[in-house]
Design an enzyme around this catalytic site. Structure first.
Site, mmCIF file in Angstrom:
data_model
loop_
_atom_site.group_PDB
_atom_site.id
_atom_site.type_symbol
_atom_site.label_atom_id
_atom_site.label_comp_id
_atom_site.label_asym_id
_atom_site.label_seq_id
_atom_site.Cartn_x
_atom_site.Cartn_y
_atom_site.Cartn_z
ATOM 1 N N GLU A 89 -0.147 -9.877 4.702
ATOM 2 C CA GLU A 89 -1.447 -10.537 4.565
ATOM 3 C C GLU A 89 -1.411 -11.407 3.315
ATOM 4 O O GLU A 89 -1.068 -10.936 2.225
ATOM 5 C CB GLU A 89 -2.582 -9.525 4.443
ATOM 6 C CG GLU A 89 -3.946 -10.214 4.323
ATOM 7 C CD GLU A 89 -5.091 -9.248 4.005
ATOM 8 O OE1 GLU A 89 -6.060 -9.217 4.757
ATOM 9 O OE2 GLU A 89 -4.991 -8.533 2.984
ATOM 10 N N ARG A 104 -1.721 -12.175 -2.959
ATOM 11 C CA ARG A 104 -2.912 -12.951 -3.288
ATOM 12 C C ARG A 104 -2.513 -14.132 -4.162
ATOM 13 O O ARG A 104 -1.900 -13.956 -5.215
ATOM 14 C CB ARG A 104 -3.938 -12.085 -4.012
ATOM 15 C CG ARG A 104 -5.241 -12.824 -4.350
ATOM 16 C CD ARG A 104 -6.202 -11.886 -5.075
ATOM 17 N NE ARG A 104 -6.445 -10.704 -4.274
ATOM 18 C CZ ARG A 104 -6.765 -9.513 -4.791
ATOM 19 N NH1 ARG A 104 -6.840 -9.360 -6.103
ATOM 20 N NH2 ARG A 104 -6.985 -8.483 -3.997
ATOM 21 N N LYS A 152 0.831 -1.201 0.000
ATOM 22 C CA LYS A 152 0.000 0.000 0.000
ATOM 23 C C LYS A 152 0.867 1.254 0.000
ATOM 24 O O LYS A 152 1.943 1.287 0.603
ATOM 25 C CB LYS A 152 -0.910 0.017 1.231
ATOM 26 C CG LYS A 152 -2.140 -0.869 1.116
ATOM 27 C CD LYS A 152 -3.091 -0.632 2.280
ATOM 28 C CE LYS A 152 -4.404 -1.374 2.053
ATOM 29 N NZ LYS A 152 -5.363 -1.127 3.156
#
Length: 215
Positions: free
Chosen positions: A136, A74, A42
């Site tokens: 994440e 991802r 980000k």
């Protein structure tokens, strides 16, 4: 700059581990469980905006403490079974610490969103320190990723306030995606079973062939 360096390095470390696991799996099982991987860090502006939205001052301490998704990877798989297999392989890495897991596949969000989320930390070795840095990891099927991408675009247009009938139709589409994933998994299992039976039949046929006498 130093903090962002850590997150960029963490993404590289996780990416390397995923590549190695994928290559090992392909070598061992002759099967590639990963369709593609997307990674991002980000921007400082996006991080500050999120902190202010949740009532925090936009400083480095709050950034590291309260933002778990600054660095994100991802992994998109073919089948739902691949998701849990990959999550297990990642979690068993000795230098990866699994901080939390959210299984939105077994427990979807109200919107219909489905994905498997892991917050992990990985050590980053700098010249003067070792810093555990959070990443994440989202793991989902191609169908789940397709739905999530369109849902994001739709809600972005309405700034999160989509009409009820659109939200309802999105939930219906999510159910269709689940049916598709289940059907494709069932089909894949049937293909594997049929291939094993075919190979066993060919081996049996070879055993029944008469031996060739020499001389």
């Amino acid at each position: 700059m130093r903090t962002m360096l850590l997150y960029n390095s963490a993404i590289k470390e996780i990416g390397t581990k995923i590549d190695i696991l994928n290559e090992e799996f392909q070598e061992t099982h002759r099967y590639n469980p990963i369709e593609y991987v997307k990674s991002r860090v980000k921007s400082p502006e996006s991080i500050a905006k999120k902190l202010r939205r949740y009532g925090f001052e936009d400083d480095i301490l709050n950034m590291v403490t309260h933002c778990n998704d600054i660095a994100g990877t991802r992994i998109v798989c073919s089948f739902t079974s691949d998701i849990y297999r990959l999550a297990d392989m990642i979690g068993r890495q000795s230098d990866i610490n699994v901080i939390s897991i959210k299984d939105y596949i077994k427990h979807p969000k109200i919107s219909g969103y489905k994905s498997y989320h892991m917050i992990v930390s990985i050590p980053i070795f700098l010249s003067d320190a070792v810093v555990d840095t959070r990443v994440e990891i989202q793991i989902r099927t191609m169908a789940m990723d397709f739905w999530a991408s369109l849902e994001h675009k739709i809600y972005y247009k309405f700034e999160g306030q989509a009409p009820d009938y659109i939200s309802r139709d999105l939930r219906e589409c999510s159910k269709i995606v689940s049916m598709l994933d289940a059907k494709m998994l069932s089909l894949n299992e049937a293909v594997i079973k049929a291939k094993k039976e075919q190979d066993a039949s060919l081996m049996s046929t070879d055993d029944d062939l008469p031996a060739v006498r020499e001389g």
